[in-house]
Motif scaffolding. Structure first.
Motif, PDB file in Angstrom:
ATOM      1  N   LYS A 130     -56.020 -63.802  88.677  1.00 39.91           N
ATOM      2  CA  LYS A 130     -55.026 -63.983  87.607  1.00 39.91           C
ATOM      3  C   LYS A 130     -53.641 -63.589  88.108  1.00 39.91           C
ATOM      4  CE  LYS A 130     -54.186 -62.801  82.733  1.00 39.91           C
ATOM      5  NZ  LYS A 130     -54.659 -62.058  81.560  1.00 39.91           N
ATOM      6  N   SER A 162     -44.234 -55.275  82.566  1.00 36.75           N
ATOM      7  CA  SER A 162     -43.720 -56.268  81.638  1.00 36.75           C
ATOM      8  C   SER A 162     -42.206 -56.433  81.807  1.00 36.75           C
ATOM      9  CB  SER A 162     -44.005 -55.835  80.202  1.00 36.75           C
ATOM     10  OG  SER A 162     -43.317 -56.673  79.311  1.00 36.75           O
ATOM     11  N   PRO A 163     -41.708 -57.666  81.716  1.00 37.50           N
ATOM     12  CA  PRO A 163     -40.255 -57.843  81.762  1.00 37.50           C
ATOM     13  C   PRO A 163     -39.549 -57.102  80.627  1.00 37.50           C
ATOM     14  CG  PRO A 163     -41.378 -59.875  81.117  1.00 37.50           C
ATOM     15  CD  PRO A 163     -42.427 -58.925  81.587  1.00 37.50           C
ATOM     16  N   ARG A 164     -40.303 -56.799  79.574  1.00 34.62           N
ATOM     17  CA  ARG A 164     -39.700 -56.058  78.466  1.00 34.62           C
ATOM     18  C   ARG A 164     -39.325 -54.648  78.911  1.00 34.62           C
ATOM     19  NH1 ARG A 164     -40.570 -57.795  73.389  1.00 34.62           N
ATOM     20  NH2 ARG A 164     -40.924 -55.683  72.675  1.00 34.62           N
ATOM     21  N   THR A 210     -56.769 -52.218  76.035  1.00 37.26           N
ATOM     22  CA  THR A 210     -57.779 -52.989  75.311  1.00 37.26           C
ATOM     23  C   THR A 210     -58.242 -54.138  76.213  1.00 37.26           C
ATOM     24  OG1 THR A 210     -56.516 -52.491  73.316  1.00 37.26           O
ATOM     25  CG2 THR A 210     -58.244 -54.143  73.107  1.00 37.26           C
ATOM     26  N   GLN A 211     -59.501 -54.156  76.572  1.00 39.40           N
ATOM     27  CA  GLN A 211     -60.002 -55.133  77.544  1.00 39.40           C
ATOM     28  C   GLN A 211     -60.308 -56.475  76.864  1.00 39.40           C
ATOM     29  OE1 GLN A 211     -60.312 -53.872  81.006  1.00 39.40           O
ATOM     30  NE2 GLN A 211     -58.989 -52.466  79.878  1.00 39.40           N
ATOM     31  N   ASP A 222     -62.797 -55.734  86.462  1.00 42.82           N
ATOM     32  CA  ASP A 222     -63.099 -57.031  87.073  1.00 42.82           C
ATOM     33  C   ASP A 222     -61.986 -57.348  88.067  1.00 42.82           C
ATOM     34  OD1 ASP A 222     -63.822 -59.577  87.756  1.00 42.82           O
ATOM     35  OD2 ASP A 222     -63.851 -60.376  85.698  1.00 42.82           O
ATOM     36  N   GLY A 271     -52.122 -54.090  76.475  1.00 44.02           N
ATOM     37  CA  GLY A 271     -52.178 -53.519  77.817  1.00 44.02           C
ATOM     38  C   GLY A 271     -51.985 -52.017  77.805  1.00 44.02           C
ATOM     39  N   TRP A 296     -54.186 -53.753  83.343  1.00 41.14           N
ATOM     40  CA  TRP A 296     -54.613 -52.826  82.289  1.00 41.14           C
ATOM     41  C   TRP A 296     -55.626 -53.427  81.320  1.00 41.14           C
ATOM     42  CZ3 TRP A 296     -49.338 -50.116  80.802  1.00 41.14           C
ATOM     43  CH2 TRP A 296     -49.069 -49.128  81.754  1.00 41.14           C
ATOM     44  N   VAL A 297     -55.743 -54.744  81.316  1.00 45.55           N
ATOM     45  CA  VAL A 297     -56.677 -55.352  80.356  1.00 45.55           C
ATOM     46  C   VAL A 297     -57.891 -55.955  81.043  1.00 45.55           C
ATOM     47  CG1 VAL A 297     -55.015 -55.720  78.516  1.00 45.55           C
ATOM     48  CG2 VAL A 297     -55.243 -57.456  80.290  1.00 45.55           C
ATOM     49  N   HIS A 298     -57.905 -55.878  82.383  1.00 46.60           N
ATOM     50  CA  HIS A 298     -59.100 -56.336  83.125  1.00 46.60           C
ATOM     51  C   HIS A 298     -59.456 -55.254  84.140  1.00 46.60           C
ATOM     52  CE1 HIS A 298     -57.803 -59.941  81.187  1.00 46.60           C
ATOM     53  NE2 HIS A 298     -56.803 -60.151  82.003  1.00 46.60           N
ATOM     54  N   MET A 299     -59.671 -54.042  83.662  1.00 45.43           N
ATOM     55  CA  MET A 299     -59.804 -52.896  84.557  1.00 45.43           C
ATOM     56  C   MET A 299     -61.108 -52.894  85.335  1.00 45.43           C
ATOM     57  SD  MET A 299     -58.094 -49.977  82.167  1.00 45.43           S
ATOM     58  CE  MET A 299     -57.777 -48.774  83.423  1.00 45.43           C
ATOM     59  N   ASN A 310     -45.901 -60.603  85.050  1.00 43.94           N
ATOM     60  CA  ASN A 310     -46.463 -59.408  84.411  1.00 43.94           C
ATOM     61  C   ASN A 310     -47.915 -59.247  84.863  1.00 43.94           C
ATOM     62  OD1 ASN A 310     -47.612 -57.560  82.641  1.00 43.94           O
ATOM     63  ND2 ASN A 310     -46.428 -58.250  80.878  1.00 43.94           N
ATOM     64  N   ARG A 324     -53.595 -67.680  81.119  1.00 44.03           N
ATOM     65  CA  ARG A 324     -52.361 -67.472  81.877  1.00 44.03           C
ATOM     66  C   ARG A 324     -51.202 -67.677  80.902  1.00 44.03           C
ATOM     67  NH1 ARG A 324     -56.061 -66.012  84.292  1.00 44.03           N
ATOM     68  NH2 ARG A 324     -56.830 -66.715  86.314  1.00 44.03           N
ATOM     69  N   ASN A 341     -51.877 -47.910  88.921  1.00 44.59           N
ATOM     70  CA  ASN A 341     -51.879 -48.659  87.661  1.00 44.59           C
ATOM     71  C   ASN A 341     -52.214 -50.122  87.896  1.00 44.59           C
ATOM     72  OD1 ASN A 341     -51.275 -46.923  85.440  1.00 44.59           O
ATOM     73  ND2 ASN A 341     -49.236 -46.628  86.300  1.00 44.59           N
ATOM     74  N   GLU A 352     -37.202 -55.897  83.420  1.00 43.44           N
ATOM     75  CA  GLU A 352     -36.409 -57.081  83.775  1.00 43.44           C
ATOM     76  C   GLU A 352     -34.957 -56.693  84.081  1.00 43.44           C
ATOM     77  OE1 GLU A 352     -36.774 -61.521  82.261  1.00 43.44           O
ATOM     78  OE2 GLU A 352     -35.581 -60.330  80.853  1.00 43.44           O
ATOM     79  N   GLU A 376     -49.325 -54.853  82.212  1.00 45.11           N
ATOM     80  CA  GLU A 376     -49.718 -54.858  80.793  1.00 45.11           C
ATOM     81  C   GLU A 376     -50.646 -56.023  80.463  1.00 45.11           C
ATOM     82  OE1 GLU A 376     -46.867 -53.979  81.871  1.00 45.11           O
ATOM     83  OE2 GLU A 376     -45.962 -52.397  80.648  1.00 45.11           O
ATOM     84  N   GLN A 377     -50.381 -57.194  81.088  1.00 44.83           N
ATOM     85  CA  GLN A 377     -51.159 -58.369  80.701  1.00 44.83           C
ATOM     86  C   GLN A 377     -52.186 -58.736  81.773  1.00 44.83           C
ATOM     87  OE1 GLN A 377     -48.702 -61.460  79.020  1.00 44.83           O
ATOM     88  NE2 GLN A 377     -47.492 -60.000  77.842  1.00 44.83           N
TER      89      GLN A 377
END
Lengths: 142, 699
Positions: B148, B103-105, A32-33, B141, A28, B136-139, B129, A39, B47, B108, B132-133
């Protein structure tokens, strides 16, 4: 089974807190897409993964399950990932007997520094499930 | 002490029993009151909001079972954002909170505090989350990303509805620290810890402290003599009353956790007694005083690794002239046990050729790892001819050749004929920034600067010499580094931008032909020189992997130790209470190494000064009515935290020693009877998440 039009796979990812979850976070940060069809449920260690969690997911209609932990020798709790890998190996043969393609369950090892690998793993898993189509159990339960 | 410990243990067991009796996990996890969950969705500026329809997620959350309230905010982690959570808990009588954000990291702890401020138990909080998950990884769509995010919120709400009150376990922290590795990083960390009043064990695998820095001649850009600035620190370490120095010692095993690490050290057989050890054995006035009488009589001659093999060493040796502690060491791999040294030592009776390794057990509160680095075996890059051609040397060999205390007394000579070289090529990035799979992909960060320093040193020592610097880029990023680069240009060093393709030897003269493309002039060059110095890449020290695994510390892709967060926690690791310093975390020069060592020492001192740490209460609990007493879990537990106890009526059930349980859940993942309740990750909670994902939906 051919995938019906507009079908999107339902994939459950069970990941450990220390390696794979952190690796997914890194993917993230690096933007990286990868495909959005997964889930995530976070556990502290893949050793916590009760095979029944996975059976439950399949019974609920999951098309695929990814379990991802630390590399061997890198487990935050010493050996949880070894135990998980063993259980997943056995579970795969049970799935096969039940008529569920064992490729629907996958275990991978992604470290906290492998963001790119995480993206690749999800891409692979989504590809595999897309090829297999909807889970036979999902069709059965409808 | 032992009695006190025994009492403490008895108390713990009693507490564990009481805990079980008072709040035994119910077989059915249904929360006593109906769950009322508050959902807070963060925009995180753009973001998250840039890729996810935040308002849509909030509206969706409002339709979910158990959700009593949902709201979005620009930055939920901000003070006003946290106030919103606190206010909603009180006004809407929430039983749990969900924040959909990063992220909880990362946050949290922030939201747990906010939940506690609102009057709930902090463990009644769950995070979704969606940054990050997701964002940022489905920018590209937004629709899928929003779907999600809705699923993630639904999954988190399902868990939050079943969460229970938990109390973090507070453990006392041992008031001692361990530093592994006594190079400049480890020495600095140990000195800082000791000066802060903490008893510190400093462990070094070699017979002396000092590390790589003691092999260097000068240091850039100030040109301080390395030994001159290092030896005072070495002496300080040797004298510091709070430092227990253990050289020629390795870490053998580690158990426990932050505050209470049980460390087993292997004190390797040194073959020589210190004066203290001799006194303890009743040898009055004996023990090694470093006189050196033993060394000349030793008949074994081997290459000296400190001098990069360019000088001989006996089987009984001191590592270099300025060693701390000043003690001889027997190399039992080469010693023939002739006993001549024992005779030469005489009445001091310092030498014991039958000495065996000794295991020493320590209890420490925190740990600093300063494991250092090795030189990349540059002979693997065969095109540069290292170990094929005599006059190709590595930069560390060059350091010894130019050093006044080195094998040549500081006179730079060609290894082939002992002549003074007049043309020297310095090949930069020798194994660094190499994507061929043979070398290392990363920049080793200090080679540019020491190569500039090498050029300066030969200009200073050899009249008429021409240093050629063969480079890709000069990375002179530090304070006064760029100025140093200009200075070396002015002093007459020649800079050729081009990666060296090949080096060949003229068999007659032993001169070397360096082939490269001069990318400034856009033409190939064939440069004849007398000597080539390869600025070899660095790589993690050989025992880094073994040691990091003992402490449960992760590594980066290239083997360097992984910091907890590259920017916000650069000295911490994935194991609480274990910190990193120096090159073992990634290549860095001496100023950066010392700075990080001071940071690591400061971080390692905090839990010790506070005196206690709170551990997350993710312990296993036994649901006794379900437990069949099979004992499978007892064998599975990697920490021996589980045992079988007999209850009244002879029924055997599993019992958890919470102090030992680290909460991995390996037992809970196996128990065939479902009798293990993993706090915060209990089976009903996890199953609720799975169900929520696959079958859950609006009310």
């Amino acid at each position: 089974m051919a995938a019906p039009d507009g079908w999107k796979p339902k994939i459950l990812g069970i990941v450990c807190n220390w390696c794979s979850y952190a690796g997914a976070d890194l993917a993230g940060s690096a933007r990286t897409q990868y495909p959005p069809d997964i889930r995530i449920v976070r556990l502290m260690c893949t050793g916590r993964v009760d095979p029944l969690f996975i059976m439950k997911a399949f019974m609920d209609g999951a098309d695929g399950v990814l379990v991802s932990g630390c590399h061997f020798g890198d487990c935050h709790y010493l050996e949880g990932n070894y135990k998980a890998a063993k259980r997943m190996f056995l579970l795969k043969s049970v799935l096969k007997d039940l008529g569920i393609e064992d490729k629907r369950l996958r275990m991978t090892f992604v470290s906290a520094s492998e963001g790119a690998k995480w993206a690749k793993v999800v891409e692979d898993v989504v590809k595999t499930i897309n090829t297999l189509g909807p889970s036979p159990i999902a069709a059965f339960s409808k | 002490m032992a009695e006190a410990k025994g009492k403490a243990k008895a108390k713990e067991t009693k507490e564990a029993r009481e805990t079980k009796e008072t709040k035994a996990p119910a077989a059915s996890p249904a929360a006593p009151q109906k769950a009322r969950i508050g959902v807070f969705v963060c925009h995180c500026g753009t973001n998250i909001a840039g890729s996810i329809d935040v308002k849509g997620v909030v509206e969706y959350a409002k339709t979910l079972p158990d959700v009593a309230y949902a709201e979005d905010y620009q930055y939920v982690c901000s003070t006003p954002g946290q106030k919103i959570i606190e206010k909603a808990i009180k006004e809407k009588k929430l039983t749990g909170t969900v924040v959909a954000a990063c992220s909880p990291r990362l946050h949290e702890p922030t939201f747990r505090r906010a939940t506690a401020e609102g009057g709930l138990n902090p463990f009644r909080f769950e995070m979704a989350n969606i940054r990050e998950q997701n964002a940022w990884v489905h920018m590209h769509d937004k629709e899928s990303a929003t779907d999600k995010a809705k699923d993630a919120v639904r999954i988190a709400v399902a868990k939050a509805a079943l969460l229970q009150d938990l109390t973090p376990k507070s453990v006392t922290v041992e008031k001692t620290a361990l530093v592994v590795g006594a190079g400049i990083a480890g020495m600095q960390a140990a000195l800082d810890l000791a000066n802060a009043g903490i008893k510190t064990y400093l462990v070094e695998k070699l017979p002396t402290i000092g590390g790589r820095m003691s092999q260097l001649d000068k240091t850039f850009p100030t040109l301080d003599c390395s030994q001159c600035i290092l030896t005072p620190k070495m002496v300080d370490v040797g004298r510091a009353p709070n430092i227990n120095l253990m050289t020629y010692t390795e870490v053998d095993a580690v158990e426990g956790f932050i505050g209470n690490f049980d460390v087993t050290l292997r004190k390797k057989a040194r073959g020589v007694l210190s004066t203290d050890e001799a006194e303890a054995k009743g040898i009055v006035g004996g023990g090694c005083n470093g006189c050196g009488d033993c060394e000349p009589v030793c008949p074994v001659i081997k290459p000296n690794p400190f001098e990069m093999g360019m000088k001989p060493r006996k089987a009984i040796y001191i590592y270099h002239p300025q060693v701390v502690p000043l003690l001889y060491t027997v190399d039992f791999d080469t010693c023939i046990k002739c006993g001549l040294c024992v005779t030469a030592c005489g009445e001091k009776k310092a030498i014991d050729l039958e000495m065996k390794d000794e295991l020493v057990k320590l209890k420490v509160g925190t740990v600093v790892l300063a494991l250092g680095y090795d030189i990349f075996p540059v002979e693997k890059k065969r095109e540069w001819g290292y170990q094929q051609f005599e006059n190709v040397v590595t930069s560390l060999e060059f350091e010894r050749l130019i050093c006044a205390s080195g094998p040549t007394g500081g006179h730079l000579i060609r290894p082939s004929d002992g002549q003074t070289p007049k043309r020297v090529a310095f090949v930069l990035c020798a194994g660094s920034r190499d994507n061929t799979g043979i070398g290392k992909p990363y920049c080793s960060r200090f080679c540019c600067m020491y190569s500039l320093k090498h050029a300066h040193q030969i200009i200073e020592k050899i009249p008429g010499v021409i240093p050629y610097i063969m480079y890709m880029d000069i990375r002179s990023f530090g304070k006064m580094y760029e100025e140093f680069y200009y200075r070396i240009q002015d002093e007459g060093a020649k800079f050729i931008r081009g990666r060296v393709a090949n080096i060949l030897e003229d068999k007659a003269t032993k001169n070397l032909h360096v082939y490269a493309e001069d990318t400034m002039l856009n033409r190939p060059i064939d440069l004849e020189v007398d000597m080539v110095v390869l600025a070899a890449a660095v790589q993690p020290a050989s025992d880094t992997d073994r040691t990091r695994k003992l402490f449960g510390v992760s590594c980066s892709q290239d083997g360097w130790l992984l910091e907890a967060h590259p920017k916000l926690n650069p000295c911490g690791t994935t194991t609480a209470g274990v910190f990193v310093a120096g090159v073992c975390q990634g290549p860095k020069d001496i100023p950066d190494t010392v700075a990080q060592a001071e940071g690591a020492a400061s971080a390692a001192s905090i839990p010790i000064h506070i005196g206690k740490v709170e551990l997350e209460p993710y312990f296993a609990q036994c649901i006794e009515e379900k437990c069949a007493g099979c004992g499978m879990c007892v064998n599975l537990c990697p920490y021996s935290a589980l045992s079988l106890v007999e209850k009244e009526g002879g029924k055997k059930v599993m019992q958890v020693t919470e102090a030992k349980c680290k909460g991995c859940g390996t037992c809970g993942g196996f128990c065939p009877g479902g009798a293990i309740w993993m706090q915060h990750f209990a089976t009903p909670q996890v199953v609720a998440q799975i169900d929520a994902f696959l079958t859950g939906g609006a009310k």
